[in-house]
Design an enzyme around this catalytic site. Structure first.
Site, short mmCIF file in Angstrom:
data_model
loop_
_atom_site.label_atom_id
_atom_site.label_comp_id
_atom_site.label_asym_id
_atom_site.label_seq_id
_atom_site.Cartn_x
_atom_site.Cartn_y
_atom_site.Cartn_z
CG HIS A 284 4.28 -14.71 8.94
ND1 HIS A 284 4.64 -14.84 7.63
CD2 HIS A 284 3.28 -15.61 9.14
CE1 HIS A 284 3.90 -15.76 7.04
NE2 HIS A 284 3.05 -16.24 7.94
CE1 TYR B 242 8.43 -9.08 2.38
CE2 TYR B 242 7.85 -7.64 0.56
CZ TYR B 242 7.59 -8.14 1.82
OH TYR B 242 6.51 -7.69 2.52
N PRO C 145 3.67 -1.19 -2.72
CG PRO C 145 2.71 -2.93 -3.94
CD PRO C 145 3.14 -1.51 -4.06
CE LYS D 87 5.89 -0.48 7.30
NZ LYS D 87 5.39 -1.69 7.95
CE1 TYR E 182 7.62 -6.36 5.38
CE2 TYR E 182 7.15 -7.71 7.32
CZ TYR E 182 7.01 -7.46 5.96
OH TYR E 182 6.24 -8.30 5.19
P1 RFL Z 1 -9.56 2.12 -0.43
O1 RFL Z 1 -9.42 0.70 0.01
O2 RFL Z 1 -9.18 2.48 -1.80
O3 RFL Z 1 -11.08 2.50 -0.18
C1 RFL Z 1 -11.64 3.70 -0.65
C2 RFL Z 1 -13.12 3.48 -0.86
O4 RFL Z 1 -13.70 4.71 -1.31
C3 RFL Z 1 -14.59 4.42 -2.38
N1 RFL Z 1 -14.78 5.64 -3.19
C4 RFL Z 1 -15.85 6.46 -3.07
N2 RFL Z 1 -16.91 6.42 -2.28
C5 RFL Z 1 -17.85 7.40 -2.43
N3 RFL Z 1 -17.72 8.42 -3.34
C6 RFL Z 1 -16.66 8.48 -4.15
N4 RFL Z 1 -16.56 9.47 -5.05
C7 RFL Z 1 -15.66 7.48 -4.05
N5 RFL Z 1 -14.50 7.26 -4.68
C8 RFL Z 1 -13.97 6.13 -4.15
C9 RFL Z 1 -13.95 3.29 -3.11
O5 RFL Z 1 -14.88 2.56 -3.90
C10 RFL Z 1 -13.38 2.47 -1.95
O6 RFL Z 1 -14.30 1.49 -1.50
O7 RFL Z 1 -8.78 3.11 0.55
P2 RFL Z 1 -8.50 3.02 2.12
O8 RFL Z 1 -9.75 2.65 2.86
O9 RFL Z 1 -7.78 4.25 2.48
O10 RFL Z 1 -7.55 1.76 2.31
C11 RFL Z 1 -6.25 1.79 1.86
C12 RFL Z 1 -5.85 0.41 1.37
O11 RFL Z 1 -6.86 -0.16 0.58
C13 RFL Z 1 -4.57 0.50 0.54
O12 RFL Z 1 -3.58 1.29 1.18
C14 RFL Z 1 -3.93 -0.83 0.26
O13 RFL Z 1 -4.82 -1.79 -0.26
C15 RFL Z 1 -2.83 -0.56 -0.77
N6 RFL Z 1 -2.51 -1.74 -1.49
C16 RFL Z 1 -1.72 -2.63 -0.89
N7 RFL Z 1 -1.22 -2.34 0.35
C17 RFL Z 1 -0.44 -3.22 0.98
O14 RFL Z 1 -0.04 -2.96 2.13
N8 RFL Z 1 -0.10 -4.41 0.35
C18 RFL Z 1 -0.59 -4.73 -0.92
O15 RFL Z 1 -0.31 -5.79 -1.43
C19 RFL Z 1 -1.42 -3.83 -1.57
N9 RFL Z 1 -1.91 -4.10 -2.81
C20 RFL Z 1 -3.03 -1.97 -2.78
C21 RFL Z 1 -2.72 -3.18 -3.42
C22 RFL Z 1 -3.84 -1.03 -3.45
C23 RFL Z 1 -4.34 -1.26 -4.73
N10 RFL Z 1 -5.12 -0.22 -5.39
C24 RFL Z 1 -5.60 0.92 -4.65
C25 RFL Z 1 -5.35 -0.10 -6.75
C26 RFL Z 1 -3.23 -3.44 -4.69
C27 RFL Z 1 -4.04 -2.50 -5.35
C28 RFL Z 1 -4.56 -2.89 -6.69
C1 PHB Z 2 0.30 -9.59 0.11
O1 PHB Z 2 0.21 -10.68 0.74
O2 PHB Z 2 -0.56 -9.25 -0.71
C2 PHB Z 2 1.46 -8.72 0.35
C3 PHB Z 2 2.36 -9.04 1.35
C4 PHB Z 2 3.46 -8.22 1.57
C5 PHB Z 2 3.63 -7.10 0.80
C6 PHB Z 2 2.73 -6.77 -0.20
C7 PHB Z 2 1.63 -7.60 -0.42
O3 PHB Z 2 4.73 -6.31 1.01
#
Ligand code: RFL
Ligand code: PHB
Length: 394
Positions: A76, A205, A297, A301, A389
């Site tokens: 993109h 957005y 989100p 980042k 970004y």
């Molecule tokens: P994760 O992906 O949460 O992975 C952590 C892993 O650790 C496990 N765990 C354990 N394992 C062993 N013993 C324990 N006691 C444990 N406790 C937990 C968990 O089961 C899991 O598998 O962290 P990591 O790897 O640091 O990755 C970070 C990303 O996942 C996170 O920053 C993003 O997904 C944040 N996030 C989003 N970021 C974006 O840039 N765009 C988004 O749209 C976006 N949507 C989101 C999100 C995070 C969400 N969370 C955490 C609720 C939406 C949600 C719902």
């Molecule tokens: C997504 O595609 O899930 C998404 C994209 C951009 C964002 C957050 C989430 O800033």
């Protein structure tokens, strides 16, 4: 009786942080074991982030998992911000002298990393329960857990806490040895995934008087949409029709007619939070990714910050084992935090500009409008947004 194992780095968590670290270390010949609380299917079914910075893509290439991302990821060169009835396209390519982002779901990143780990036959324990990190201030830290009714004890040189916001690693640090900084926002995001073509080729957005919306995607045939919702929103009250009607009403009229509706294949609510823990180290244990920090989100980042933490941490371990240097290990927390705080600032700023804050005064609303007007008329402001970004350098 505990079954005794030994490794160089014990990695807690098989999310993107833990799996990426494991892969980079294995490539450098460093032994590691991953311990994950959930099942592999559960981890691979979570729908989260979608936008990758070039630094993240480079690191995934380095980890040897870039092939499918190159084939299927969508490059993109820009995105739109819609503000009430106004509309601005951020030309990332022009504003950053040639940079772009790649749209490729976190689910796919995790799947690619997990398959690569399996192909190398690296040790992983999924569905581990009662995970404990012990002896962190000694040079022989220890991870204990139960797997398939067998108790295990892993002695390691280092522990990488990649276990997310609700994990055990940060929670095991005594309160007096860690500082926490937090802002909780008075709203969440209600997201749906649907097998329908995206409303347009680039992300939108939007700030609508009724609340924020985001039009994103996973592929040319799969859309990801979000709507601002209340923190205690009842998801059962959001039929697909209600979601589509609300989104359509918030979209600019020139775009709303292109929205293709279809059944949702996933629907979930995420709370919005900014959070940083300092330092990202306690003795021989290091925190990375969501275990150490959370961003709302809005700036896309979260996953990208997890990747930059892993860049610093993997290089520090490689320098320790290959070059016998301790300095990068000692500098990890400070270096990672410098980039983390900048991404915190950017995510907080964009969240403030684009959401409806129920408690804000008419003055605050005018400031929000002025922020957008400034952005529309200042190339410098657009450059600053675009620079953040696409991702600050590391
Ligand atoms: P994760 O992906 O949460 O992975 C952590 C892993 O650790 C496990 N765990 C354990 N394992 C062993 N013993 C324990 N006691 C444990 N406790 C937990 C968990 O089961 C899991 O598998 O962290 P990591 O790897 O640091 O990755 C970070 C990303 O996942 C996170 O920053 C993003 O997904 C944040 N996030 C989003 N970021 C974006 O840039 N765009 C988004 O749209 C976006 N949507 C989101 C999100 C995070 C969400 N969370 C955490 C609720 C939406 C949600 C719902
Ligand atoms: C997504 O595609 O899930 C998404 C994209 C951009 C964002 C957050 C989430 O800033």
């Amino acid at each position: 009786m505990h079954k005794q194992l030994q490794t160089q780095v014990a990695i807690i968590g098989a999310g993107p942080s833990g799996l990426l670290l494991g892969q980079l270390l294995a490539k450098a010949g460093i032994d590691n074991i991953v311990i994950e609380r959930q099942s592999k299917d559960y981890v691979l079914s979570r729908i989260r982030a979608g936008v990758l910075e070039q630094g993240t893509v480079n690191l995934l290439n380095q980890a040897g998992v870039g092939d499918r991302l190159h084939r299927e990821g969508l490059v993109h060169h820009g995105f739109d911000i819609a503000f009430h009835h106004q509309h601005l396209r951020l030309d990332l390519e022009k504003l950053t002298s040639g940079k772009h982002v790649t749209v490729y779901g976190q689910t796919e990143v995790t799947k690619d990393l997990s398959e690569a780990r399996q192909a190398l036959d690296l040790p992983s324990f999924y569905e581990a329960s009662e995970v404990k990190v012990l002896d962190l201030l000694t040079d022989a830290p220890n991870v204990q857990f139960i797997h398939e009714q067998q108790a295990y004890s892993i002695k390691a040189d280092f522990i990488a806490g990649c276990d997310g916001y609700h994990g055990v690693c940060r929670a095991s640090i005594p309160k007096e040895s860690i500082q926490e900084f937090e802002r909780v926002y008075p709203f969440g995001w209600l997201g749906i995934l649907s097998d329908t073509p995206p409303v347009q080729e680039e992300l939108i957005y939007g700030n609508h008087p009724d609340g924020f919306y985001l039009c994103s995607m996973r592929s040319p045939t799969r859309s990801r949409y979000y709507l601002q919702c209340t923190v205690d929103e009842d998801i059962a009250k959001w039929s697909d029709n209600r979601f589509w009607d609300t989104l359509q009403a918030r979209l600019p009229s020139s775009i709303a007619g292109n929205l293709v509706r279809g059944p949702s294949i996933e629907k979930s609510i995420a709370p919005l939070r900014s959070f940083v823990a300092e330092p990202l180290r306690y003795g021989q244990m290091f925190l990375a990714g969501d275990a150490g920090h959370i961003v709302p989100p809005t700036g896309a980042k979260g996953l990208n910050l997890a990747a930059s933490d892993i860049y610093y941490l993997s290089n520090a371990f490689i320098e320790y084992y290959v070059d016998h240097q301790q300095s990068s290990i000692d500098q990890y927390s400070e270096k990672a935090l410098q980039r983390i705080w900048k991404a915190e600032r950017f995510s907080w700023w964009l969240t403030n500009m684009l959401h409806h804050f129920p408690e804000k005064s008419r003055f605050d609303q005018r400031i929000q409008q002025a922020e957008f007007d400034y952005l529309c008329h200042s190339e410098l402001a657009q450059k600053s947004l675009a620079e953040n970004y696409v991702g600050l350098p590391y």
